[in-house]
Design a protein around this motif. Structure first.
Motif, PDB file in Angstrom:
ATOM      1  N   VAL A 171       0.800  -1.223   0.000  1.00 20.31           N
ATOM      2  CA  VAL A 171       0.000   0.000   0.000  1.00 20.31           C
ATOM      3  C   VAL A 171       0.839   1.283   0.000  1.00 20.31           C
ATOM      4  N   PRO A 172       1.883   1.415   0.854  1.00 20.75           N
ATOM      5  CA  PRO A 172       2.660   2.671   0.828  1.00 20.75           C
ATOM      6  C   PRO A 172       3.263   2.977  -0.537  1.00 20.75           C
ATOM      7  N   HIS A 173       3.702   1.948  -1.245  1.00 19.98           N
ATOM      8  CA  HIS A 173       4.315   2.160  -2.557  1.00 19.98           C
ATOM      9  C   HIS A 173       3.284   2.658  -3.567  1.00 19.98           C
ATOM     10  N   ILE A 174       2.087   2.109  -3.503  1.00 16.51           N
ATOM     11  CA  ILE A 174       1.023   2.535  -4.413  1.00 16.51           C
ATOM     12  C   ILE A 174       0.611   3.972  -4.139  1.00 16.51           C
ATOM     13  N   VAL A 175       0.394   4.308  -2.878  1.00 14.75           N
ATOM     14  CA  VAL A 175      -0.055   5.650  -2.517  1.00 14.75           C
ATOM     15  C   VAL A 175       1.023   6.681  -2.828  1.00 14.75           C
ATOM     16  N   ARG A 176       2.257   6.313  -2.599  1.00 17.18           N
ATOM     17  CA  ARG A 176       3.361   7.240  -2.840  1.00 17.18           C
ATOM     18  C   ARG A 176       3.617   7.472  -4.325  1.00 17.18           C
ATOM     19  N   ASN A 177       3.553   6.390  -5.128  1.00 18.30           N
ATOM     20  CA  ASN A 177       3.958   6.478  -6.535  1.00 18.30           C
ATOM     21  C   ASN A 177       2.812   6.471  -7.541  1.00 18.30           C
ATOM     22  N   GLY A 178       1.623   6.073  -7.127  1.00 24.77           N
ATOM     23  CA  GLY A 178       0.473   6.110  -8.012  1.00 24.77           C
ATOM     24  C   GLY A 178       0.120   4.765  -8.616  1.00 24.77           C
ATOM     25  N   ALA A 179      -1.131   4.655  -9.049  1.00 21.85           N
ATOM     26  CA  ALA A 179      -1.650   3.404  -9.594  1.00 21.85           C
ATOM     27  C   ALA A 179      -0.966   3.011 -10.893  1.00 21.85           C
ATOM     28  N   ALA A 180      -0.718   3.986 -11.774  1.00 19.01           N
ATOM     29  CA  ALA A 180      -0.094   3.675 -13.066  1.00 19.01           C
ATOM     30  C   ALA A 180       1.304   3.104 -12.871  1.00 19.01           C
ATOM     31  N   TRP A 181       2.025   3.657 -11.916  1.00 21.58           N
ATOM     32  CA  TRP A 181       3.376   3.161 -11.607  1.00 21.58           C
ATOM     33  C   TRP A 181       3.310   1.701 -11.185  1.00 21.58           C
ATOM     34  N   TYR A 182       2.338   1.344 -10.340  1.00 19.14           N
ATOM     35  CA  TYR A 182       2.222  -0.027  -9.849  1.00 19.14           C
ATOM     36  C   TYR A 182       1.834  -0.981 -10.968  1.00 19.14           C
ATOM     37  N   ARG A 183       1.015  -0.492 -11.891  1.00 16.05           N
ATOM     38  CA  ARG A 183       0.529  -1.346 -12.974  1.00 16.05           C
ATOM     39  C   ARG A 183       1.564  -1.591 -14.079  1.00 16.05           C
ATOM     40  N   GLN A 184       2.744  -1.001 -13.951  1.00 16.42           N
ATOM     41  CA  GLN A 184       3.771  -1.285 -14.956  1.00 16.42           C
ATOM     42  C   GLN A 184       4.239  -2.735 -14.877  1.00 16.42           C
ATOM     43  N   TRP A 185       3.943  -3.393 -13.766  1.00 15.75           N
ATOM     44  CA  TRP A 185       4.274  -4.809 -13.603  1.00 15.75           C
ATOM     45  C   TRP A 185       2.995  -5.633 -13.592  1.00 15.75           C
ATOM     46  N   GLY A 186       3.123  -6.887 -13.907  1.00 10.98           N
ATOM     47  CA  GLY A 186       2.009  -7.801 -13.812  1.00 10.98           C
ATOM     48  C   GLY A 186       1.112  -7.802 -15.034  1.00 10.98           C
ATOM     49  N   THR A 187      -0.100  -8.310 -14.840  1.00 14.31           N
ATOM     50  CA  THR A 187      -1.086  -8.405 -15.909  1.00 14.31           C
ATOM     51  C   THR A 187      -2.245  -7.472 -15.605  1.00 14.31           C
ATOM     52  N   ASP A 188      -3.179  -7.369 -16.538  1.00 15.66           N
ATOM     53  CA  ASP A 188      -4.314  -6.476 -16.339  1.00 15.66           C
ATOM     54  C   ASP A 188      -5.170  -6.926 -15.163  1.00 15.66           C
ATOM     55  N   LYS A 189      -5.374  -8.239 -15.028  1.00 14.61           N
ATOM     56  CA  LYS A 189      -6.201  -8.767 -13.950  1.00 14.61           C
ATOM     57  C   LYS A 189      -5.415  -9.016 -12.669  1.00 14.61           C
ATOM     58  N   SER A 190      -4.107  -9.112 -12.778  1.00 14.55           N
ATOM     59  CA  SER A 190      -3.248  -9.361 -11.609  1.00 14.55           C
ATOM     60  C   SER A 190      -2.053  -8.408 -11.663  1.00 14.55           C
ATOM     61  N   PRO A 191      -2.266  -7.128 -11.348  1.00 13.97           N
ATOM     62  CA  PRO A 191      -1.167  -6.160 -11.451  1.00 13.97           C
ATOM     63  C   PRO A 191      -0.149  -6.287 -10.326  1.00 13.97           C
ATOM     64  N   GLY A 192       1.013  -5.660 -10.556  1.00 13.95           N
ATOM     65  CA  GLY A 192       2.012  -5.528  -9.515  1.00 13.95           C
ATOM     66  C   GLY A 192       2.985  -6.686  -9.425  1.00 13.95           C
ATOM     67  N   THR A 193       3.710  -6.707  -8.321  1.00 12.14           N
ATOM     68  CA  THR A 193       4.676  -7.770  -8.067  1.00 12.14           C
ATOM     69  C   THR A 193       4.120  -8.748  -7.043  1.00 12.14           C
ATOM     70  N   LYS A 194       4.799  -9.873  -6.924  1.00  8.22           N
ATOM     71  CA  LYS A 194       4.376 -10.903  -5.958  1.00  8.22           C
ATOM     72  C   LYS A 194       5.611 -11.553  -5.371  1.00  8.22           C
TER      73      LYS A 194
END
Length: 430
Positions: free
Chosen positions: A223-246
């Motif tokens: 959550v802190p990374h998303i709020v700090r950097n924004g949704a588009a930044w987080y969505r640069q990784w992953g898939t459309d239905k499963s964004p981000g890192t794991k």
């Protein structure tokens, strides 16, 4: 060497700072941009934070994969009493060892995520429910909470925002069932950790009868990374239905087991062969459990072309769960491994529901008899029938979890079972 070793294809977001003791401290976390997300949350406002997390597509990392922002939106907007946030740090799933590393190396990452989430859902108090066996790790987390209070980042008037949020680290007693969200709440209230019927759902009546949201450690740490950097930044990784890192916990027959932070949708074959260095001594892959002991087993053919995201693993007939990837090579005794998993579930059943209490016990006994060469061909039909009767018939899904590896292993590795049964071939079972 970095923690304990890294791979060039990893994305170091949640795992940034792992292996560096300095990252455990408030100063160390702030040097990595820590608590900038909390300050940004107060600028965005409560609905703005929920919107950012929803737009980022963050899904629960505890196993279910439910959209986090949507879950937060279920909390009542009006307050007639306290609201609560519970962080599920009772990591107990066999094959899972990611949450404890967040607690061990970057506790302030979790604390910041808890504070942001609590602010968004109007929670007055955060309870971090930790697995009792994580004694040293829980001490590290408790010290970090004290640091946060001392710096005015928790408690009254956080960062001059007028917001008051308290945090409590609660240590469980080592019961797997308390990782189930309603059992966690019951345990937190001081009772025996038994799951509850739903409805009412926690957002309506949770811990102490008040509106409550329960999130996993890895979910809140993102959550802190998303709020700090924004949704588009987080969505640069992953898939459309499963964004981000794991965080993928890899164990079993690989040369380099461990935790690896990778984009969602990472190919399973590349995780095993490239990131984890392949299977020892050139042996062939036999099976993979992609999401911890409670999901269906995949055979080698299903692993081909499998992408490690919620939809990718589901297409192959299993579930990503908490991404605990257990690799088994051609030397594996499938019956033994499934029996060990069922033994675990039988031991950890709370005993509240008859299909789970009785079913897991009989299932474990039958599997052990087969493993010891005393099985009968009819036992396989009995196990399948028993599994079907245990699925969807109990308050929580522990019973379903025990049934999943049994049914899938009989479907895909029936010959392994028959090979342990004297006279099976003579009876025409094969």
């Amino acid at each position: 060497m970095a923690y304990p070793y890294t791979h060039e294809r990893e994305v170091r977001m949640l795992s940034r700072g792992w292996g560096d003791p300095a990252s455990r401290s408030l100063a160390g976390w702030r040097a990595l941009g820590g608590y900038e997300g909390l300050a940004r949350a107060f600028e965005l406002g409560r609905e703005g934070v929920i919107g950012a997390v929803s737009d980022a597509g963050l899904r629960g990392r505890g196993g279910a994969g439910f959209p986090t922002g949507l879950k937060w939106s279920f909390m009542p907007k009006e307050k007639a009493g306290p609201h609560y946030l519970c962080c599920n740090a009772d990591e107990s799933e066999p094959g899972t060892f990611k949450d404890r590393e967040i607690l061990r190396w970057s506790p302030h990452q979790l604390i910041e995520g808890c504070l942001i989430a609590a602010y968004a859902i109007r929670a007055d108090h955060v309870y971090i429910y930790c697995r009792g066996e994580f004694f040293e790790t829980n001490l590290i987390l408790a010290r970090a909470v004290e640091e946060a209070y001392g710096a005015g980042l928790a408690g009254t008037d956080i960062l001059g925002s007028g917001t008051t949020i308290d945090l409590t680290v609660h240590q469980g007693a080592g019961a797997y069932i308390c990782g189930e969200e309603t059992a966690l709440m019951t345990s937190l209230e001081g009772d025996r950790g038994l799951p509850r019927m739903k409805p009412p759902f926690p957002a309506a009546s949770g811990v102490f009868g008040r509106p409550t949201t329960i999130n996993n450690v890895e979910t809140l740490a993102a959550v802190p990374h998303i709020v700090r950097n924004g949704a588009a930044w987080y969505r640069q990784w992953g898939t459309d239905k499963s964004p981000g890192t794991k965080l993928f916990c890899v164990s079993g027959h690989v040369n380099r087991p461990g935790n690896f932070e990778l984009p969602m949708g990472f190919p399973m074959e590349e995780l095993i062969e490239d990131v984890c260095g392949g299977i020892p001594e050139g042996r062939r892959l036999k099976a993979v459990i992609p999401g911890g002991a409670s999901v269906p087993v995949m055979d080698a053919s299903e692993c081909e072309g499998c992408t490690l995201c919620y939809e990718g693993v589901q297409e192959k007939g299993s579930m990503l769960g908490c991404a605990s990837v257990i690799v088994m090579d051609e030397t594996t005794n499938i019956v033994k491994q499934v029996r060990r998993m069922v033994d675990f579930f039988a031991h950890e059943s709370c005993g509240q529901c008859t299909p789970c209490r009785e079913g897991t016990t009989w299932m474990a006994r039958t599997l052990r008899r087969i493993e010891e060469g005393r099985g009968r061909v009819g036992d396989l039909d009995t196990l399948v029938e028993l599994s079907e009767q245990m699925t969807g018939t109990t308050i929580c899904v522990l019973s379903d979890s025990a049934a999943a590896p049994v049914i899938s292993s009989i479907e895909k590795f029936r010959e392994d079972y028959l090979a342990l049964m004297p006279g099976a071939a003579l009876a025409g079972a094969s």
